[in-house]
Design a protein around this motif. Structure first.
Motif, PDB file in Angstrom:
ATOM      1  N   ALA A 141       0.841  -1.197   0.000  1.00 46.29           N
ATOM      2  CA  ALA A 141       0.000   0.000   0.000  1.00 46.29           C
ATOM      3  C   ALA A 141       0.875   1.245   0.000  1.00 46.29           C
ATOM      4  N   ASP A 142       0.407   2.291  -0.639  1.00 44.03           N
ATOM      5  CA  ASP A 142       1.115   3.566  -0.677  1.00 44.03           C
ATOM      6  C   ASP A 142       0.527   4.472   0.394  1.00 44.03           C
ATOM      7  N   LEU A 143       1.232   4.554   1.523  1.00 46.49           N
ATOM      8  CA  LEU A 143       0.781   5.339   2.669  1.00 46.49           C
ATOM      9  C   LEU A 143       1.628   6.601   2.851  1.00 46.49           C
ATOM     10  N   ARG A 144       2.270   7.060   1.791  1.00 44.40           N
ATOM     11  CA  ARG A 144       3.121   8.244   1.909  1.00 44.40           C
ATOM     12  C   ARG A 144       2.289   9.458   2.331  1.00 44.40           C
ATOM     13  N   GLY A 145       2.737  10.067   3.424  1.00 39.94           N
ATOM     14  CA  GLY A 145       2.072  11.264   3.929  1.00 39.94           C
ATOM     15  C   GLY A 145       0.744  10.993   4.611  1.00 39.94           C
ATOM     16  N   ALA A 146       0.393   9.743   4.827  1.00 40.06           N
ATOM     17  CA  ALA A 146      -0.876   9.402   5.481  1.00 40.06           C
ATOM     18  C   ALA A 146      -0.779   9.648   6.983  1.00 40.06           C
ATOM     19  N   ASN A 147      -1.919   9.936   7.605  1.00 42.23           N
ATOM     20  CA  ASN A 147      -1.976  10.168   9.038  1.00 42.23           C
ATOM     21  C   ASN A 147      -2.666   8.979   9.695  1.00 42.23           C
ATOM     22  N   LEU A 148      -1.867   8.164  10.397  1.00 35.37           N
ATOM     23  CA  LEU A 148      -2.377   6.997  11.110  1.00 35.37           C
ATOM     24  C   LEU A 148      -2.247   7.205  12.619  1.00 35.37           C
ATOM     25  N   TYR A 149      -2.337   8.441  13.059  1.00 34.10           N
ATOM     26  CA  TYR A 149      -2.199   8.770  14.472  1.00 34.10           C
ATOM     27  C   TYR A 149      -3.212   7.970  15.292  1.00 34.10           C
ATOM     28  N   GLY A 150      -2.712   7.197  16.238  1.00 35.59           N
ATOM     29  CA  GLY A 150      -3.576   6.440  17.145  1.00 35.59           C
ATOM     30  C   GLY A 150      -4.321   5.285  16.494  1.00 35.59           C
ATOM     31  N   ALA A 151      -3.972   4.921  15.281  1.00 44.82           N
ATOM     32  CA  ALA A 151      -4.640   3.808  14.608  1.00 44.82           C
ATOM     33  C   ALA A 151      -4.253   2.482  15.256  1.00 44.82           C
ATOM     34  N   ARG A 165       7.046   9.763   5.308  1.00 43.47           N
ATOM     35  CA  ARG A 165       6.281  10.839   5.947  1.00 43.47           C
ATOM     36  C   ARG A 165       4.929  10.374   6.520  1.00 43.47           C
ATOM     37  N   THR A 166       4.810   9.089   6.802  1.00 41.80           N
ATOM     38  CA  THR A 166       3.582   8.558   7.406  1.00 41.80           C
ATOM     39  C   THR A 166       3.609   8.824   8.904  1.00 41.80           C
ATOM     40  N   ASN A 167       2.516   9.338   9.439  1.00 42.96           N
ATOM     41  CA  ASN A 167       2.404   9.614  10.867  1.00 42.96           C
ATOM     42  C   ASN A 167       1.865   8.368  11.561  1.00 42.96           C
ATOM     43  N   LEU A 168       2.748   7.710  12.333  1.00 45.62           N
ATOM     44  CA  LEU A 168       2.365   6.517  13.088  1.00 45.62           C
ATOM     45  C   LEU A 168       2.416   6.775  14.598  1.00 45.62           C
ATOM     46  N   ARG A 169       2.363   8.020  14.994  1.00 43.15           N
ATOM     47  CA  ARG A 169       2.415   8.353  16.428  1.00 43.15           C
ATOM     48  C   ARG A 169       1.236   7.722  17.148  1.00 43.15           C
ATOM     49  N   GLU A 170       1.562   7.137  18.287  1.00 45.83           N
ATOM     50  CA  GLU A 170       0.592   6.494  19.175  1.00 45.83           C
ATOM     51  C   GLU A 170      -0.215   5.396  18.495  1.00 45.83           C
ATOM     52  N   ALA A 171       0.233   4.924  17.343  1.00 47.00           N
ATOM     53  CA  ALA A 171      -0.428   3.786  16.687  1.00 47.00           C
ATOM     54  C   ALA A 171      -0.054   2.502  17.410  1.00 47.00           C
TER      55      ALA A 171
END
Length: 191
Positions: A141-151, A165-171
């Protein structure tokens, strides 16, 4: 009393939907299209808020800019579907097939996507904050620049996924399969 219509009263067939859409109607909220074949249709900008689209065939459909908030898309076939800038907040995508779907800049906050197949899907710039992606297939999957905060990505498969540049904070990444090569591309958090 309109809010209490039974599902049977809100049921619609393919031909009726397409005729009304062609006539300029866009609001089909709460409609029951479960199991309907809508493959290859162009329904950009349609309002399907709280609609029942479970097991609906939407392969190659164009749903760009569609409003699918709180829609039931469980078990739906959305392979190769175009959902650019679509709003799927709170939608149920459990066991849906979104292989090769284009979800660039789509909003998927709070969606239930456990066991969803998003392999080879384009999710560039998509917002998946707080999404339930338990056991999701995100291979390639192309998750460039995606926001997955808390996912919640427990036991999800992100092998060969693009995470620049994927946001995986608190995921929640417990048991998640992550691409080895691209881990260095995930921005480091400052403490």
């Amino acid at each position: 009393m309109l809010e209490r219509l039974s599902i049977e009263e809100n049921s619609m067939e393919r031909e009726e939907l397409l005729q009304r859409y062609a006539a300029g109607e866009r609001d089909f909220s709460k409609v029951n299209l479960s199991g309907v074949n809508l493959a290859g249709t162009k329904l950009s900008g349609i309002n399907l808020i709280r609609a029942n689209l479970s097991h609906t065939l939407l392969e190659n459909a164009n749903l760009s800019g569609a409003f699918l908030v709180m829609a039931n898309l469980s078990g739906a076939n959305l392979q190769w579907a175009t959902l650019i800038v679509a709003n799927l907040s709170g939608a149920n995508l459990e066991q849906a097939d979104l292989r090769h779907a284009n979800l660039c800049e789509a909003v998927l906050t709070g969606t239930l996507q456990s066991q969803v197949n998003l392999s080879s899907a384009s999710l560039q710039g998509a917002i998946l904050a707080g999404a339930n992606l338990i056991q999701a297939n995100l291979q390639q999957a192309d998750l460039r620049g995606a926001n997955l905060y808390g996912a919640d990505l427990q036991n999800a498969d992100l092998s060969q996924a693009k995470l620049t540049r994927t946001n995986l904070r608190e995921a929640n990444l417990q048991g998640t399969i992550l691409p080895e090569i691209q881990l260095q591309e995930i921005p480091l958090l400052e403490c």
